[in-house]
Design an enzyme around this catalytic site. Structure first.
Site, PDB file in Angstrom:
ATOM      1  N   SER A  65       0.842  -1.197   0.000  1.00  0.00           N
ATOM      2  CA  SER A  65       0.000   0.000   0.000  1.00  0.00           C
ATOM      3  C   SER A  65       0.872   1.239   0.000  1.00  0.00           C
ATOM      4  O   SER A  65       2.067   1.185   0.289  1.00  0.00           O
ATOM      5  CB  SER A  65      -0.912   0.021   1.233  1.00  0.00           C
ATOM      6  OG  SER A  65      -0.172   0.322   2.400  1.00  0.00           O
ATOM      7  N   LYS A  66       0.260   2.371  -0.324  1.00  0.00           N
ATOM      8  CA  LYS A  66       0.983   3.635  -0.463  1.00  0.00           C
ATOM      9  C   LYS A  66       1.615   4.078   0.853  1.00  0.00           C
ATOM     10  O   LYS A  66       2.569   4.850   0.847  1.00  0.00           O
ATOM     11  CB  LYS A  66       0.038   4.713  -0.997  1.00  0.00           C
ATOM     12  CG  LYS A  66       0.759   5.853  -1.689  1.00  0.00           C
ATOM     13  CD  LYS A  66      -0.180   6.697  -2.508  1.00  0.00           C
ATOM     14  CE  LYS A  66       0.569   7.810  -3.228  1.00  0.00           C
ATOM     15  NZ  LYS A  66       1.531   7.307  -4.218  1.00  0.00           N
ATOM     16  N   ARG A  67       1.133   3.570   1.955  1.00  0.00           N
ATOM     17  CA  ARG A  67       1.712   3.937   3.251  1.00  0.00           C
ATOM     18  C   ARG A  67       3.158   3.478   3.373  1.00  0.00           C
ATOM     19  O   ARG A  67       3.934   4.040   4.136  1.00  0.00           O
ATOM     20  CB  ARG A  67       0.880   3.336   4.397  1.00  0.00           C
ATOM     21  CG  ARG A  67      -0.460   3.997   4.606  1.00  0.00           C
ATOM     22  CD  ARG A  67      -1.111   3.521   5.886  1.00  0.00           C
ATOM     23  NE  ARG A  67      -1.351   2.090   5.865  1.00  0.00           N
ATOM     24  CZ  ARG A  67      -2.431   1.523   5.340  1.00  0.00           C
ATOM     25  NH1 ARG A  67      -3.355   2.278   4.757  1.00  0.00           N
ATOM     26  NH2 ARG A  67      -2.599   0.215   5.372  1.00  0.00           N
TER      27      ARG A  67
END
Length: 501
Positions: A260-262
């Site tokens: 994920s972008k996190r």
């Protein structure tokens, strides 16, 4: 395998996730391997998530990656166009088609109108959770007579259309990765097929589209696996042939969690902007979930097409290891011609302020030589600005104790004096000077080996290891080297190092 038709069917909701690129890649490889067709369809029925420009961004990302589709949605001269015999390929342009088939499903008794409010449904599900049950629609509207339902619709009541699943029926299908999959309808929900805004849900539109577009293999992420029995059921009740399913393992991060972008870069644009080569990204992505019969790790597209099959796709999630991607990309950079690599680096060097248009026009050979000195150590193109910093920053950090100790050696003042003398005898450094100056310094000072080379390298670059000295000297040029000599004399030999550096 004859008549293979596969589709990549993303939603235009923003950036293209690296996991989506891998799904597209596997579709593309399978189609090419089997002399089939690869279609790009846009699934935009969730209007709340639609992002302007996302279709154009999506297609640009795919074109950059070299994953080219045979029919579907294209961008030409800035305009979105559609090509092929099975269009429209944008779902929001197919609403009349969905209306026809939803009416057929209702007439056959396999779908029904539902008038339940969101509040009622939420309350039912909360109660089910409290009782330890699987939360799902309770079938409250299943028994409403169709004529009564149509009268209520005519009176303006809001409604959706739901799938009417039979009770306690095993639905089976074969998956090329998972094998035989069986799910009982008692564990499934009466899925909404048509929303109150008149748009179909994914679950209905995908079945209609895959049938009408004659899709032979549905290749998608494993997150759709629980929904597939509903799709299989609809194929059956419509009397249509069910395509072959392939559910791909999820792309995971190093912690074995969904990427994920996190955790950092996850979009195709992220990797494009950092200067990853599309050939390298495809090569690496193909290996995230698929393993070739050989132990080879470097494959061009033609080799991937020849080798690829779903037989060797893993059931478990594939780990996206950026360090491994960097290694693969580095291999491709090393195989790139110096001229091509220089052209790729120029935008990054200009953006960093290291060069300008005049340098590109008048000092191209100098830029190319500079790039050549760091080529072997590049993992991605944007890294060029860090690697060539040695040519633009003459100051040395006080934290580099080993470098400073070398430069404080008793022979260093003599080396610097002689180096300066040699520089003062020329107007500018040329290749001949760069090749001969170290030998001249050695001859005049009688200093040899590490005592000669290490201090000169440390003075020139602030490092003890790196590119060939000849190239460093030529790239730096006379004035830069004189500045570095002066800096070392004033700030290191006199021990006046800026402690904050």
């Amino acid at each position: 395998m004859s008549n293979v038709r596969v589709r990549f069917a993303p939603s235009p909701t923003g950036f293209v996730h690296i996991g989506s690129l891998r799904t597209a890649l596997y579709n593309f490889l399978f189609a090419r391997h089997n002399d089939g067709k690869y279609i790009l369809r846009i699934e935009d029925t969730d209007r709340t998530r639609f992002v302007d420009g996302a279709i154009e961004n999506l297609i640009a990302s795919m074109e950059w990656a070299g994953i080219k589709h045979d029919e579907g949605v294209f961008v030409e001269d800035g305009e979105v166009v559609q090509k092929g015999d099975f269009g429209p390929y944008i779902q929001s342009e197919r609403l009349d088609i969905y209306k026809k088939y939803i009416d057929e499903l209702i007439e056959k008794g396999y779908a029904y109108y539902c008038f339940c409010s969101r509040e009622r449904i939420d309350k039912v599900r909360e109660e089910q959770k409290a009782q330890g049950k699987i939360p799902k629609y309770d079938g409250y509207c299943r028994s409403i007579d169709i004529e009564e339902a149509r009268e209520r619709i005519a009176n303006g009541e809001e409604y959706v259309v739901r799938l009417k699943l039979p009770a306690n029926k095993n639905i089976e299908f074969n998956d090329l990765v998972r094998g035989k999959v069986t799910i009982n309808t008692n564990d499934m929900d009466d899925q909404v097929l048509m929303k109150s805004d008149g748009f179909p849900t994914y679950h209905f539109a995908v079945v209609v589209d895959d049938h009408l577009m004659e899709i032979s293999h549905i290749v998608r992420g494993e997150e759709w696996l629980p929904s597939t029995p509903k799709h299989v059921f609809m194929f059956e009740v419509f009397g249509w042939d069910t395509p072959t399913y392939v559910h791909l393992p999820t792309v995971l991060n190093k912690d074995k969690k969904k990427l994920s972008k996190r955790q950092g870069d996850v979009s195709v644009t992220d990797f494009k902007d950092k200067g990853y080569l599309p050939e390298a990204l495809n090569n690496y992505l193909a290996l995230v979930g698929w393993s070739p019969e050989s132990n080879e790790e470097i494959f061009n597209m033609e080799e991937l097409i020849k080798e690829f099959s779903f037989d060797r796709v893993s059931k478990t999630g594939g780990v996206f290891d950026k360090d491994k991607l960097d290694w693969v990309n580095g291999q491709y950079i090393r195989e790139t011609s110096l001229d091509d690599l220089t052209q790729l680096t120029i935008p990054y060097l200009k953006n960093a302020g290291y060069i300008d248009d005049k340098d590109v026009e008048n000092r191209y050979d100098w830029i190319k030589t500079m790039v050549s000195t760091v080529k072997e150590n590049l993992s991605y193109i944007a890294e060029i600005t860090k690697k060539v910093d040695i040519y633009f920053n003459h100051e040395i950090s006080s934290g580099d104790e080993e470098v400073i100790n070398i430069l404080q050696g008793k022979q260093v003042p003599t080396l610097l004096d002689v180096f300066r003398e040699e520089l003062e005898e020329i107007d500018e450094i040329d290749e001949e000077f760069a090749k001969s100056v170290i030998k001249k310094i050695q001859k005049k000072t009688k200093i040899k080996g590490k005592n000669l080379f290490m201090p000169i390298r440390a003075m020139l670059t602030g490092q003890l290891h790196g590119p060939e000295m000849v190239n460093i000297i030529w790239v730096l040029g006379k004035q830069n080297i004189l500045k570095r000599i002066e800096y070392v004399e004033n700030s290191i030999l006199n021990k006046n190092i800026d402690k904050e550096k």
